[in-house]
Design a protein around this motif. Structure first.
Motif, PDB file in Angstrom:
ATOM      1  N   CYS A 129       3.966  11.648   8.972  1.00 53.64           N
ATOM      2  CA  CYS A 129       3.847  11.585  10.422  1.00 53.64           C
ATOM      3  C   CYS A 129       4.592  10.382  10.976  1.00 53.64           C
ATOM      4  CB  CYS A 129       2.382  11.544  10.850  1.00 53.64           C
ATOM      5  SG  CYS A 129       1.528  10.045  10.357  1.00 53.64           S
TER       6      CYS A 129
ATOM      7  N   VAL B 226       4.692   7.560  14.270  1.00 54.78           N
ATOM      8  CA  VAL B 226       3.852   6.897  15.275  1.00 54.78           C
ATOM      9  C   VAL B 226       4.764   6.042  16.142  1.00 54.78           C
ATOM     10  CG1 VAL B 226       1.880   5.375  15.669  1.00 54.78           C
ATOM     11  CG2 VAL B 226       1.953   6.826  13.627  1.00 54.78           C
TER      12      VAL B 226
ATOM     13  N   HIS C  46      -0.501  10.254  16.285  1.00 61.07           N
ATOM     14  CA  HIS C  46       0.317  10.527  15.113  1.00 61.07           C
ATOM     15  C   HIS C  46       0.958  11.908  15.274  1.00 61.07           C
ATOM     16  CE1 HIS C  46      -2.109   7.210  13.746  1.00 61.07           C
ATOM     17  NE2 HIS C  46      -1.545   7.202  12.549  1.00 61.07           N
TER      18      HIS C  46
ATOM     19  N   GLY D  34      -3.961  13.409  16.143  1.00 61.24           N
ATOM     20  CA  GLY D  34      -2.806  14.180  15.706  1.00 61.24           C
ATOM     21  C   GLY D  34      -3.186  15.581  15.281  1.00 61.24           C
TER      22      GLY D  34
END
Length: 379
Positions: A65, A67, A353, A314
């Motif tokens: 992921c 960020v 995320h 997320g």
């Protein structure tokens, strides 16, 4: 007597069909290529690569992921070796001096707004290719007022960017706007403005793609979901279930419903509920509640001691995985169908995320060193 039939793996077409259905993990094709020269020649063919990526396009693995951050977009890998992609390989350093907003990931691309929301950056982490695109006329780059999504057709180099805008919280008479950018044409399309208004803001989660529509979560005076129909080029606002609309501490996310269609994950306190959007014979749509999940029991939490309730940070649309933060436990990954969960990593970062789900193959040195190796192909 007729000659003996060839063994299945001696049949080039049959072997290709078998290898096509292997798991789409980064280490799969490099390992296959080491079996023999014949197999290496087959999986190295560009036609096979295209078929392999297309076969797994709607079920890509969850690699990690992104960020948002200051002057950078850090990447955190999820998989273990030999499929783990090192964080430094996909992390992006920017020249901007302000906070960089990640708007979402899809089809191997990342959409970023790096400079006070005046433009967007479409970035391919595998190739390093970047496209900087100024906002369309009429969009105002205020925080939480602009969101977007990126799409790339199968086996195509061109992409689309969809930007959506709301007037912002505590403002009146502010319309909703949407605009679509085509890299193939190099221009923005016409502004799309429905005869509806919404006073609120985007919650920050990535968009959800279900069928021909994109969905974003909205907050403000009332929680809702913004829908953009890609085929009809229309915007609509879908209210959350009435029983949830008055809850001040509601956490929710648009998800893929079991069996297909639009779903909703709602979290109030330590209780999660799964909803599905259904349409009756008269064409009237409504929400129907499905399963209820007691997160405190599932995640072995103590509600009396936990001061931080689970927050949604997320969502992975293809893997149907939600990322939750629970204070001291860092980030937890929860698969919504199986209810299997695991701790992602320890962090105090509560930013959203944005999951990177993609199909690609890694280089031959995979498994020979720490965290994997060179990337060759991606979708």
């Amino acid at each position: 007597m007729s000659p003996a039939a060839p063994a299945p793996l001696d049949d080039e077409n049959l072997l290709s069909e078998i290898l096509l259905r292997l798991p789409a993990l980064p280490s799969t094709l490099p390992r296959v290529s080491l079996v023999c020269k014949r197999w290496r020649h087959l999986v190295s063919d560009i036609g096979f690569f295209r078929r392999f990526r297309e076969h797994h396009r709607h079920s890509p693995p969850l690699l990690g992921c992104f960020v948002e951050g200051d002057r950078c977009v850090p990447y955190t890998p999820i998989m273990h070796s030999p499929d783990r992609i090192p964080a430094e390989r996909f992390s992006l350093q920017l020249n901007e001096t302000c906070h960089s907003w990640v708007l979402g990931c899809r089809h191997g691309l990342v959409l970023i707004s790096p400079d006070s929301r005046k433009r967007v950056l479409v970035w391919d982490p595998v190739t390093g290719e970047q496209h900087h695109i100024a906002f369309p006329p009429g969009f105002v780059g205020a925080a939480n007022s602009v969101h977007g999504a990126v799409l790339r057709p199968a086996e195509a180099r061109h992409f689309q960017v969809i930007l959506v805008w709301v007037g912002g919280e505590d403002k009146t008479n502010m319309p909703l706007l949407a605009c679509v950018y085509s890299s193939e044409k190099g221009v923005w399309g016409s502004l799309i403005s429905p005869l509806i208004q919404f006073e609120g803001y985007f919650k920050g989660l990535s968009s959800l793609l279900v069928g021909n529509s994109l969905y974003w979560c909205l907050g403000g005076r009332s929680d809702a979901i913004l829908e953009f129909d890609l085929e009809r080029q229309t915007l609509a606002v879908i209210q959350v279930p009435a029983c949830l609309s008055e809850e001040d501490l509601l956490q929710f996310a648009a998800i893929r419903a079991e069996g297909g269609g639009l779903g909703l994950l709602s979290i109030l306190g330590f209780t999660a509920q799964l909803w599905k959007r259904k349409t009756d014979s008269h064409g009237v749509a409504s929400w129907a509640m499905g399963r209820t999940i007691e997160l405190d029991k599932l995640l072995s939490m103590n509600p009396e001691k936990e001061r931080v309730r689970p927050l949604i940070v997320g969502l992975a649309e293809y893997n149907n995985v939600v990322l939750l933060t629970t204070g001291g436990d860092g980030i937890i990954m929860l698969q919504l169908e199986s209810l299997q969960f695991k701790k992602f990593y320890e962090t105090t970062n509560s930013f959203y995320h944005h999951q990177f789900e993609s199909v690609y193959s890694a280089g031959r040195s995979i498994g020979g060193g720490h965290d994997g190796a060179e990337l060759l192909h991606s979708t």
